[in-house]
Write an enzyme that holds these catalytic residues in place. Structure first.
Site, PDB file in Angstrom:
ATOM      1  N   CYS A  22       0.828  -1.204   0.000  1.00 29.02           N
ATOM      2  CA  CYS A  22       0.000   0.000   0.000  1.00 29.02           C
ATOM      3  C   CYS A  22       0.867   1.260   0.000  1.00 29.02           C
ATOM      4  CB  CYS A  22      -0.955   0.016   1.192  1.00 29.02           C
ATOM      5  SG  CYS A  22      -0.145   0.397   2.765  1.00 29.02           S
ATOM      6  N   CYS A  62       2.716   2.179   3.264  1.00 31.93           N
ATOM      7  CA  CYS A  62       3.824   1.258   3.534  1.00 31.93           C
ATOM      8  C   CYS A  62       4.988   1.549   2.603  1.00 31.93           C
ATOM      9  CB  CYS A  62       3.383  -0.194   3.371  1.00 31.93           C
ATOM     10  SG  CYS A  62       2.541  -0.830   4.836  1.00 31.93           S
ATOM     11  N   CYS A 100       0.958  -4.609   5.502  1.00 34.43           N
ATOM     12  CA  CYS A 100       0.234  -4.203   6.713  1.00 34.43           C
ATOM     13  C   CYS A 100      -1.189  -4.742   6.772  1.00 34.43           C
ATOM     14  CB  CYS A 100       0.216  -2.683   6.842  1.00 34.43           C
ATOM     15  SG  CYS A 100      -0.835  -1.859   5.624  1.00 34.43           S
ATOM     16  N   ASP A 118     -13.524 -10.263  64.392  1.00 35.81           N
ATOM     17  CA  ASP A 118     -14.344 -11.466  64.185  1.00 35.81           C
ATOM     18  C   ASP A 118     -15.766 -11.076  63.811  1.00 35.81           C
ATOM     19  OD1 ASP A 118     -12.862 -13.370  66.934  1.00 35.81           O
ATOM     20  OD2 ASP A 118     -12.218 -13.053  64.858  1.00 35.81           O
TER      21      ASP A 118
END
Lengths: 218, 502
Positions: free
Chosen positions: B51, B54, B99, B320
């Site tokens: 692309c 890229c 990618c 307790d």
């Protein structure tokens, strides 16, 4: 304010109410004391608010927290022991009131934990996982109690790990005579598996059954 | 549409479809960078199916930065191929072989719908919608991105191919920004605008997780043998990467957006008025012990106000189930996981009032407030070093006398030795613990000669009940041994937990 409070508390009182000494105090301090007294009165009424009727003799800690079991004539006639079992599974072992040793004149004079293969009073159990605890079967010897006349073997009655023996008895064997069911307890054993306890339980009797059997009123 | 030929200065309007006219100086920079890339490499990569972004990332020498975000893929493509505007491709470009659509702003959502965005702000708008679904209130965020491992493998393959063809070129030697970091660079600013928030390493994280659409279609992970072969090939300097190595099917990833807020804390002090309420949820064999727990009564009211996922309760010490907590209350913290909003002090005050006014009056709270990172220091203060104050109702086997009251009150800083109580011996180490009783005070109770009220102030970690009844003689001295008769404890209340500042 804090410091004042503890000072007041340290004065021994002779009555229901707390009396604060008012001499040599400034007006401010008097006011503080009054406030405190009021707080303390309020606190006391809250503290006493839900006690209801206080019985003449309340049940003991042992009766409240433990279930009592007994075993009679264990391996020999007259060898009666108790097993107090806590809700968390731990069992406190000791001599029942009808144990033959108590019939001897002068009562019990000596106790020796060095029986069987080792001295039970020197075991060092450590950690949450209870490492180094001696494993016991129900007929494993726990100790030997002696009177002027004779000596008797006390056994574990419970299968599990021996967590503790009451070494105070070595120096004070008379605890067995005076309070065998409390300070004179002999050992604490932790059953390793629930299945072990269930099986053990079969040879034990309840408090009611014990009373009936021995025709003793406790 | 504006005439997109060579960039002209002066005209700087941004267009609504995301394309920016050349007049904008940012896009001008990008245009110039695009024109300066090695045209042979660019052409090769584009035809392989890499692309535009890229290509820029892998071939450019200049840093990959956010200026690229506002340039649409098709515009970028036209700049890369030639200066001229060809048909700004209305055809959908195929999924990038490196990618997998991540940098093309293409992804599938949870319903498997394919979504495309032209530029960073459009993508940011889609992500914002997904973030808003989770309902968090925030004014700053941190961004995290995760992508499938095959993307790294795809990139390695392409770089290997490039090295084979253009080995000594200078642009090939520089370190290339990863797909993950490139996406962050592209979308961080648009996201800040779209979310209306700042970005920092804050307590609120937005995570964008890309995952493979299906196992086969992604240039699936190398087997061990392939990895070994590739590594030895690289060592030998040989490459078997040719254009033919890239014939696989590539599908865009699935994007899921997760938001997580770091835990927030509230502090306060609680009171326990009931003798049938445990501090924390206590369940044995599917049965609850007691009728409620402090933890649930407080946490269960705070959690809905925060719209959180879950909560944790921390207290400075414990008592307790049958012991009341009175006096100034016990400090506690409520930790809420992944809260969506932080309630105001006003709401917290109202929550406190609601708890205090409840019909059953089991539990009370005070000073409920939001607290920051100092919360743990506050808790530690309440733990081991401090003194605790109690009031107990005690019975003894003989009537209480004046001398008893005096002898008890005169004991100061009394040291006692406590063997681990039988009632906790199953889960705690068998130890002998030395503890101090700082002071004691006796109050007679009207109408009863055997009972009295005992106030005592002790070191933290003292077992009070065992101090009174002696625990079969395993706590010495005990109330009984001091008075020389049997002693039992009927009830116990905590009347104060002192912290550093109170």
């Amino acid at each position: 304010m804090e410091i004042q409070k503890t000072e007041v508390a340290k004065n021994p009182e002779t009555d229901d109410t707390i009396e604060t000494t008012k001499q040599n105090q400034s007006e401010e301090e008097v006011e503080h004391c009054d406030e405190q007294k009021q707080e303390e009165d309020e606190l006391r009424s809250v503290l006493l608010s839900d006690i209801g009727d206080l019985p003449l003799t309340p049940p003991s800690a042992t009766q409240v927290n433990f279930v009592s079991y007994f075993i009679t004539d264990f391996t020999k006639p007259g060898h009666d022991q108790y097993i107090y079992r806590h809700a968390n599974g731990l069992c406190v072992i000791g001599l029942a009131p009808t144990h033959i040793a108590f019939k001897d004149e002068g009562g019990i004079t000596n106790i020796d934990f060095n029986v069987g293969k080792s001295d039970r009073s020197v075991l060092k159990v450590s950690g949450k996982r209870k490492k180094n605890a001696m494993r016991s079967e129900s007929n494993t010897a726990l100790c030997k109690v002696s009177t002027a006349k004779d000596s008797y073997i006390v056994r574990c009655c419970v299968k599990g790990s021996l967590l503790e023996v009451n070494e105070r008895l070595i120096k004070q064997p008379q605890l067995l005579n005076s309070s065998a069911d409390r300070e004179g307890y002999i050992a604490i054993i932790m059953p390793t598996r629930p299945a072990d306890w269930t099986k053990n339980k079969e040879s034990l009797i309840t408090l009611e059954e014990y009373k009936a059997k021995k025709e003793v009123s406790l | 549409m504006a005439d997109e030929t060579n960039p002209a200065s002066g005209d700087s309007a941004g267009l609504s479809n995301g394309l920016v006219s050349h007049g904008d100086h940012k896009s001008r920079r990008v245009y110039q960078a695009a024109r300066s890339l090695h045209s042979g490499a660019v052409k090769d990569l584009l035809s392989l199916g890499v692309c535009e972004r890229c290509v820029f990332r892998l071939v450019s020498v200049e840093a990959f930065d956010s200026d690229l975000s506002s340039v649409s893929a098709s515009t970028l493509r036209s700049w890369l191929e030639s200066g001229d505007e060809k048909d700004a491709s209305s055809e959908e470009s195929s999924c990038c072989i490196v990618c997998l659509g991540v940098l093309q702003f293409v992804f599938s959502d949870a319903k498997q719908t394919l979504l495309r965005s032209e530029c960073g702000s459009d993508y940011a708008a889609r992500v914002t919608d997904l973030v808003k679904e989770e309902g968090h209130e925030f004014d700053s965020f941190g961004l995290e991105v995760s992508v499938p491992a095959t993307i790294a493998e795809n990139e390695r393959a392409v770089l290997l191919y490039l090295k084979g063809k253009y080995n000594s070129e200078s642009w090939l030697q520089s370190e290339k920004i990863s797909v993950k970091d490139a996406l962050k660079v592209l979308v961080l600013d648009p996201l800040k605008v779209s979310l209306g928030a700042k970005s920092d390493s804050s307590s609120f994280q937005i995570r964008l997780t890309y995952s493979k659409a299906s196992d086969e279609a992604q240039g699936a992970s190398e087997t061990t043998r392939e990895r070994k072969k590739r590594k030895t090939d690289e060592e030998n300097g040989s490459t078997s990467m040719s254009e033919n190595s890239f014939e696989k099917v590539y599908e865009p990833c699935i994007l899921s957006v997760h938001c997580n807020k770091m835990p927030i804390f509230f502090s306060g002090r609680y009171f326990k008025y009931s003798r049938n309420v445990s501090q924390t949820r206590w369940i044995i064999d599917d049965e609850r012990m007691g009728e409620a727990s402090v933890e649930e009564l407080i946490g269960g009211n705070i959690l809905p106000a925060c719209l959180g996922d879950s909560y944790k309760f921390h207290a400075a010490g414990r008592e307790d189930i049958d012991v009341r907590m009175l006096g100034s209350g016990r400090p506690f913290l409520i930790e809420v996981q992944n809260s969506r909003k932080c309630p105001s002090q006003q709401s917290l005050t109202e929550i406190g009032e609601k708890i205090n006014k409840s019909e059953k009056k089991l539990v009370g709270v005070k000073d409920l407030k939001f607290i920051g990172s100092q919360c743990w220091a506050m808790m530690r203060e309440g733990e081991a070093e401090k003194q605790k104050q109690y009031a107990a109702i005690v019975w003894i086997a003989r009537p209480v006398e004046e001398k008893d009251i005096d002898s008890i009150s005169s004991l100061k800083e009394l040291k006692i030795l406590q063997k681990t109580p039988v009632r906790v011996l199953h889960r705690r180490s068998p130890l002998e613990r030395e503890r101090t009783i700082h002071w004691m005070k006796v109050e007679k109770i009207k109408g009863s000669s055997h009972y009295f009220l005992l106030h005592l102030c002790t070191q933290a970690g003292t077992y009070i009940k065992e101090f009174v009844h002696g625990d079969l003689g395993r706590t010495t001295p005990s109330m009984g041994s001091i008075l020389g008769c049997r002693a039992e404890i009927i009830q116990l209340d905590v009347t104060d937990v002192k912290m550093g500042d109170s």
